[in-house]
Scaffold this motif. Sequence first.
Motif, PDB file in Angstrom:
ATOM      1  N   ALA A 152      -1.538  11.313 -39.565  1.00 53.04           N
ATOM      2  CA  ALA A 152      -0.394  12.107 -39.994  1.00 53.04           C
ATOM      3  C   ALA A 152       0.750  11.882 -39.013  1.00 53.04           C
ATOM      4  N   VAL A 153       1.882  12.452 -39.335  1.00 49.99           N
ATOM      5  CA  VAL A 153       3.088  12.322 -38.524  1.00 49.99           C
ATOM      6  C   VAL A 153       3.518  13.719 -38.069  1.00 49.99           C
ATOM      7  N   PRO A 154       3.857  13.921 -36.802  1.00 55.95           N
ATOM      8  CA  PRO A 154       4.284  15.250 -36.341  1.00 55.95           C
ATOM      9  C   PRO A 154       5.545  15.733 -37.074  1.00 55.95           C
ATOM     10  N   LEU A 155       5.517  17.010 -37.450  1.00 55.29           N
ATOM     11  CA  LEU A 155       6.644  17.617 -38.174  1.00 55.29           C
ATOM     12  C   LEU A 155       7.261  18.760 -37.384  1.00 55.29           C
ATOM     13  N   TYR A 156       6.445  19.719 -36.957  1.00 56.32           N
ATOM     14  CA  TYR A 156       6.895  20.839 -36.122  1.00 56.32           C
ATOM     15  C   TYR A 156       5.979  20.891 -34.904  1.00 56.32           C
ATOM     16  N   SER A 157       6.534  20.964 -33.715  1.00 52.91           N
ATOM     17  CA  SER A 157       5.731  21.101 -32.503  1.00 52.91           C
ATOM     18  C   SER A 157       5.858  22.519 -31.954  1.00 52.91           C
ATOM     19  N   MET A 158       4.749  23.029 -31.468  1.00 53.56           N
ATOM     20  CA  MET A 158       4.715  24.392 -30.945  1.00 53.56           C
ATOM     21  C   MET A 158       3.859  24.417 -29.687  1.00 53.56           C
ATOM     22  N   ALA A 159       4.086  25.403 -28.866  1.00 53.19           N
ATOM     23  CA  ALA A 159       3.277  25.612 -27.679  1.00 53.19           C
ATOM     24  C   ALA A 159       3.141  27.101 -27.458  1.00 53.19           C
ATOM     25  N   TYR A 160       2.087  27.475 -26.770  1.00 48.51           N
ATOM     26  CA  TYR A 160       1.913  28.883 -26.416  1.00 48.51           C
ATOM     27  C   TYR A 160       2.784  29.238 -25.221  1.00 48.51           C
ATOM     28  N   ALA A 161       3.259  30.481 -25.225  1.00 47.76           N
ATOM     29  CA  ALA A 161       4.021  31.030 -24.111  1.00 47.76           C
ATOM     30  C   ALA A 161       3.638  32.490 -23.948  1.00 47.76           C
ATOM     31  N   LEU A 162       4.016  33.068 -22.828  1.00 46.36           N
ATOM     32  CA  LEU A 162       3.842  34.502 -22.592  1.00 46.36           C
ATOM     33  C   LEU A 162       5.156  35.189 -22.937  1.00 46.36           C
ATOM     34  N   TYR A 163       5.131  36.013 -23.985  1.00 42.99           N
ATOM     35  CA  TYR A 163       6.309  36.789 -24.381  1.00 42.99           C
ATOM     36  C   TYR A 163       6.146  38.201 -23.834  1.00 42.99           C
ATOM     37  N   TYR A 164       7.214  38.747 -23.282  1.00 41.66           N
ATOM     38  CA  TYR A 164       7.116  40.084 -22.698  1.00 41.66           C
ATOM     39  C   TYR A 164       8.317  40.937 -23.097  1.00 41.66           C
ATOM     40  N   ASN A 165       8.072  42.235 -23.236  1.00 48.40           N
ATOM     41  CA  ASN A 165       9.072  43.204 -23.645  1.00 48.40           C
ATOM     42  C   ASN A 165       9.899  43.601 -22.416  1.00 48.40           C
ATOM     43  N   LYS A 166      11.166  43.227 -22.395  1.00 46.59           N
ATOM     44  CA  LYS A 166      12.000  43.464 -21.211  1.00 46.59           C
ATOM     45  C   LYS A 166      12.152  44.951 -20.901  1.00 46.59           C
ATOM     46  N   LYS A 167      12.310  45.759 -21.940  1.00 43.68           N
ATOM     47  CA  LYS A 167      12.503  47.199 -21.722  1.00 43.68           C
ATOM     48  C   LYS A 167      11.260  47.825 -21.109  1.00 43.68           C
ATOM     49  N   MET A 168      10.080  47.473 -21.610  1.00 40.64           N
ATOM     50  CA  MET A 168       8.848  48.050 -21.083  1.00 40.64           C
ATOM     51  C   MET A 168       8.620  47.613 -19.639  1.00 40.64           C
ATOM     52  N   PHE A 169       8.977  46.380 -19.328  1.00 38.10           N
ATOM     53  CA  PHE A 169       8.840  45.910 -17.940  1.00 38.10           C
ATOM     54  C   PHE A 169       9.797  46.682 -17.032  1.00 38.10           C
ATOM     55  N   GLN A 170      11.026  46.873 -17.497  1.00 41.77           N
ATOM     56  CA  GLN A 170      12.010  47.594 -16.683  1.00 41.77           C
ATOM     57  C   GLN A 170      11.569  49.029 -16.447  1.00 41.77           C
ATOM     58  N   GLU A 171      11.074  49.697 -17.482  1.00 41.18           N
ATOM     59  CA  GLU A 171      10.635  51.088 -17.343  1.00 41.18           C
ATOM     60  C   GLU A 171       9.448  51.221 -16.394  1.00 41.18           C
ATOM     61  N   ALA A 172       8.624  50.167 -16.306  1.00 45.80           N
ATOM     62  CA  ALA A 172       7.462  50.208 -15.406  1.00 45.80           C
ATOM     63  C   ALA A 172       7.807  49.702 -14.006  1.00 45.80           C
ATOM     64  N   GLY A 173       9.067  49.312 -13.796  1.00 44.91           N
ATOM     65  CA  GLY A 173       9.483  48.830 -12.483  1.00 44.91           C
ATOM     66  C   GLY A 173       8.942  47.452 -12.147  1.00 44.91           C
ATOM     67  N   ILE A 174       8.670  46.656 -13.171  1.00 45.74           N
ATOM     68  CA  ILE A 174       8.124  45.301 -12.966  1.00 45.74           C
ATOM     69  C   ILE A 174       9.260  44.301 -13.117  1.00 45.74           C
ATOM     70  N   GLU A 175       9.485  43.494 -12.093  1.00 41.05           N
ATOM     71  CA  GLU A 175      10.660  42.633 -12.051  1.00 41.05           C
ATOM     72  C   GLU A 175      10.487  41.299 -12.757  1.00 41.05           C
ATOM     73  N   LYS A 176       9.271  40.807 -12.846  1.00 37.46           N
ATOM     74  CA  LYS A 176       9.088  39.480 -13.441  1.00 37.46           C
ATOM     75  C   LYS A 176       7.717  39.407 -14.127  1.00 37.46           C
ATOM     76  N   PRO A 177       7.580  38.492 -15.069  1.00 40.37           N
ATOM     77  CA  PRO A 177       6.311  38.361 -15.765  1.00 40.37           C
ATOM     78  C   PRO A 177       5.251  37.738 -14.858  1.00 40.37           C
ATOM     79  N   PRO A 178       3.985  37.992 -15.120  1.00 41.93           N
ATOM     80  CA  PRO A 178       2.930  37.416 -14.286  1.00 41.93           C
ATOM     81  C   PRO A 178       2.840  35.906 -14.451  1.00 41.93           C
ATOM     82  N   ALA A 179       2.618  35.216 -13.344  1.00 50.35           N
ATOM     83  CA  ALA A 179       2.494  33.758 -13.365  1.00 50.35           C
ATOM     84  C   ALA A 179       1.047  33.305 -13.229  1.00 50.35           C
ATOM     85  N   THR A 180       0.178  34.205 -12.733  1.00 52.46           N
ATOM     86  CA  THR A 180      -1.244  33.889 -12.588  1.00 52.46           C
ATOM     87  C   THR A 180      -2.057  34.957 -13.304  1.00 52.46           C
ATOM     88  N   TRP A 181      -3.336  34.671 -13.509  1.00 48.13           N
ATOM     89  CA  TRP A 181      -4.192  35.656 -14.177  1.00 48.13           C
ATOM     90  C   TRP A 181      -4.454  36.866 -13.293  1.00 48.13           C
TER      91      TRP A 181
END
Length: 440
Positions: A152-181
Amino acid sequence: MRRTRAVAATAVAVSLLAAGATACGGGTADHGGGTNTAPKELTYWASNQGPDLAADRAALGPELKKFEERTGIRVKLEVVPWSDLLNRILAATASGQGPDVLNIGNTWSASLQATGALLPWDAENFDAIGGKDRFVESAIGAAGAAGQDPAAVPLYSMAYALYYNKKMFQEAGIEKPPATWDEMVTTGRKLSKDGKWALGAEGSNPSNNIHQAFVFAKQHGADFFDAAGRPTFDGPDAVDAVKQYVDLMAKDGIIAPGNAEYAQNQSLQDFAQGRTAMVLWQSAASSFKSHGMKEGDWGVAPVPVPAGGTPGTGRTTNSMVAGINLAVFKNTDNIDGSLKFVKFMTSDEEQKILNKTYGSVPPVKAAQSDPASGDDDLAVLRTTLATSAAPLPQVPQESQFETAVGTAVKELFADAAAGRPVTTDSVRAKLTKAQQQMAS
């Protein structure tokens, strides 16, 4: 449509039918085949990429009309749900009746290639659509078994990412998304309170389960098949990888027990409605918008990797090479028209239009946006595909593998939700059972 022919690999298709459908990506259908008596007509089965079938028909309709105006070839479109797509395709390969051109989940490429029903993309066929070198190498790597012409021939490419809710992070005082497990667990425990949870999952969705299990396995240095293509599901590193994923619910307590019953897209709804703060998903921006979120409501980051590592190949792989491929049935009555259609769909112009619609990354190099365009979502996905993603095993039994291991993870999530212990032994037992199912 198709003319009937005997497919030499009917037995392969029948065995795959028994495995059921689990796909990457995303999707009413007439189950009949037929004979194509109109060389100026093509039948196209498209996978469901948008929020519903009607949205896909609305998105694709103007583009197919454009193709008809340029070539005189009318395209009969059918959008097929993901729950039906693989079984529909396998029935078509066994009967010799199906569409001229179709979408396939790229993880199915080697399995469908083994049926012998798809047109091989040799140098001549690639030349007819502008050349193989137009496509990103990792996308071609997920288009068929190594050492063979792609199916077959590639048509749409996708990858997984970590999506995070900015408002919920701000309310919890968390400045950045986790980079490690380790950071994921620490951050997750701060977010899992007051009836809300840190991370969404779809424990009852074997397709999503296998994608996550594959990434964890690569990070543990495990492969689910050996060099000879034999399954090695219950090796110690694979067992540790699956246990780590399920332990996000069972031990770490950052995934809601109710997520064990979640099927396709339910975790996206929770995220969009603020019930969970993070979700691991592939090319999710268009889905978030369909659920009422606005640009800027979410942030995007690479999927976490083991402590001390950064995204890259080997143990810091952080995504499968996800995506949709475009295939042609070998017995089409209109090979010339089918090649013209694939050339149109993978042209620079159409790649920009279609991938923008679906929030995916064009696998055609010239169609990719400027890295400085400010599209943070696509920048993360593009970098992941280029540097830290790996294709799922390109073996003939791939679709059975997805079903067997994905179902094993589903059963382990059910144990975790019910309060039953998830131990190394219990994980190994589920994976051994999955491996035995492959042997049978």
